[in-house]
Design a protein around this motif. Structure first.
Motif, short mmCIF file in Angstrom:
data_model
loop_
_atom_site.label_atom_id
_atom_site.label_comp_id
_atom_site.label_asym_id
_atom_site.label_seq_id
_atom_site.Cartn_x
_atom_site.Cartn_y
_atom_site.Cartn_z
N GLU A 173 2.53 11.74 4.29
CA GLU A 173 3.70 10.98 4.72
C GLU A 173 4.84 11.13 3.73
O GLU A 173 5.99 11.33 4.12
CB GLU A 173 3.34 9.50 4.87
CG GLU A 173 2.36 9.20 5.99
CD GLU A 173 1.97 7.74 6.04
OE1 GLU A 173 2.10 7.12 7.11
OE2 GLU A 173 1.53 7.21 5.00
N ARG A 174 4.51 11.06 2.44
CA ARG A 174 5.55 11.20 1.42
C ARG A 174 6.18 12.59 1.44
O ARG A 174 7.39 12.74 1.31
CB ARG A 174 4.96 10.91 0.03
CG ARG A 174 4.48 9.47 -0.16
CD ARG A 174 4.35 9.13 -1.63
NE ARG A 174 3.37 9.98 -2.30
CZ ARG A 174 2.08 9.69 -2.42
NH1 ARG A 174 1.62 8.58 -1.88
NH2 ARG A 174 1.26 10.50 -3.06
N GLN A 217 0.61 7.63 2.35
CA GLN A 217 -0.28 8.75 2.11
C GLN A 217 0.53 9.98 1.67
O GLN A 217 1.70 10.13 2.06
CB GLN A 217 -1.08 9.08 3.37
CG GLN A 217 -2.02 7.97 3.81
CD GLN A 217 -3.07 7.68 2.75
OE1 GLN A 217 -3.67 8.59 2.19
NE2 GLN A 217 -3.29 6.40 2.48
N ARG A 243 0.85 -1.19 0.00
CA ARG A 243 0.00 0.00 0.00
C ARG A 243 0.89 1.24 0.00
O ARG A 243 1.85 1.34 0.77
CB ARG A 243 -0.92 -0.01 1.21
CG ARG A 243 -0.24 0.05 2.56
CD ARG A 243 -1.27 0.24 3.66
NE ARG A 243 -0.65 0.33 4.99
CZ ARG A 243 -0.59 -0.66 5.85
NH1 ARG A 243 -1.10 -1.83 5.53
NH2 ARG A 243 -0.02 -0.48 7.04
#
Length: 359
Positions: free
Chosen positions: A88-89, A85, A82
């Protein structure tokens, strides 16, 4: 059909056990998962999984927990990882892009990995043997000494002090080569033209070849410079790792059958981790077959007895693939871990670090 259904049951058991830390029973599976079969069928599937060694019953009246073999099947059958998000990136990219040099990048990376995964993070410094030379600097330190600075394409800097050799038999044996600015500038230009961009294993040879193109009085100095580079490689100074998040093991203490002491002792012996990363790096075919070159070693697959109850998730960084990687990074934790989330985090951080260390 039965095999696919049992794989779904195994996935459900792994998912629930990782989340709850409690053995999983058939009733829980019926209540929490839409498996589309009767409780009796689920019990039969669990019996088959137990017989195959993928799950085990820790207590007589308890549910089941995954075994190392069960985790391995679970990881091998992950359809995809997965993605992280967008926030987060962006956080990863922003944090790592603020690095001022290689040491800072490695330090930031290991802290970030520990925070993202809540495990012990390990980052191996870029290997000199896989690096290419970006620039070779020569700094005279007086009449008979010179500082040799090697800067690699990963940003790694190595410094060595060289005693300038005598000018040769055709000259006074006690004299040394004159290191005026013109001589040093010419040598610097020649050496960088011959060696810049070359991988470290070929670097010493390229430098030594320059000795044939300079005037005889400078040949001993060029040969000495080539020898210094070779000696630097032989020292294998790339065998360095940094760790963060060891305290996370304490929060997972109940995941170990007896005590976390063997794990802590193994972590103190950095050679154990270096050997493990080397084994994972050598397994290039397996890396290409796994998820985006993320490798997972579970329980006894780690071979070191102190790590028998842990899993290691690692990925190469730098270069274009495992065969060209500068080094490895990863995390270590109990076998009961969130494999999809951990693998996704390791892969993402490795890719961002690659952008920093690879020009």
């Amino acid at each position: 059909m039965a095999a696919d259904r049992r794989l779904d049951v195994l996935r459900a058991i792994v998912s629930d056990y990782v989340e709850t830390r409690e053995p999983v029973g058939s009733r829980t599976l019926v209540e929490r998962h839409q498996l589309g079969v009767s409780p009796a069928t689920i019990r039969n599937d669990m019996a088959a999984l137990e017989e195959a060694g993928y799950i085990a019953q820790p207590h007589t009246s308890a549910g089941r927990i995954p075994t190392d073999a069960g985790y391995r099947v679970f990881v091998d059958h992950l359809a995809s990882l997965r993605p992280l998000q967008p926030p987060e990136r962006r956080a990863i990219e922003s944090f790592l892009s603020a690095s001022v040099d290689l040491d800072d990048a490695v330090s930031r990376t290991v802290r970030l990995l520990a925070q993202l995964t809540h495990q012990v993070a390990v980052v191996q410094y870029p290997s000199l043997r896989r690096s290419a030379l970006r620039h070779l600097e020569l700094v005279p330190l007086g009449a008979d000494r010179m500082l040799v600075v090697m800067i690699t394409d990963s940003g790694r800097v190595e410094q060595r002090t060289l005693t300038v050799p005598s000018a040769g038999a055709a000259h006074d044996a006690t004299a040394t080569t004159a290191l005026d600015e013109g001589v040093v500038a010419d040598l610097r230009a020649r050496l960088n033209a011959a060696a810049a961009g070359r991988r470290m294993p070929q670097l010493a040879v390229a430098l030594a070849a320059v000795a044939d193109d300079v005037e005889p009085r400078l040949a001993p100095l060029v040969e000495a410079l080539a020898a210094v580079v070779g000696e630097t490689l032989l020292e294998e100074v790339e065998d360095r790792i940094v760790m963060a998040g060891t305290a996370n093991l304490a929060r997972s203490g109940f995941d170990f059958a007896h005590t976390i002491s063997p794990v802590l002792e193994a972590l103190e012996e950095q050679v154990v981790l270096m050997r493990l990363l080397a084994e994972m790096a050598a397994d290039a075919d397996a890396l290409r077959q796994e998820h985006g070159e993320v490798a997972v070693r579970i329980g006894a697959e780690n071979r070191h007895t102190g790590l028998a109850e842990t899993s290691v998730v690692a990925a190469p960084y730098g270069g274009e693939g495992s065969g060209d990687a500068l080094a490895f990074l990863g995390v270590l934790g109990p076998t009961r871990m969130d494999y999809p989330g951990t693998m996704a985090a390791v892969r993402a951080v490795a890719r961002y670090l690659s952008r920093i260390v690879t020009p």
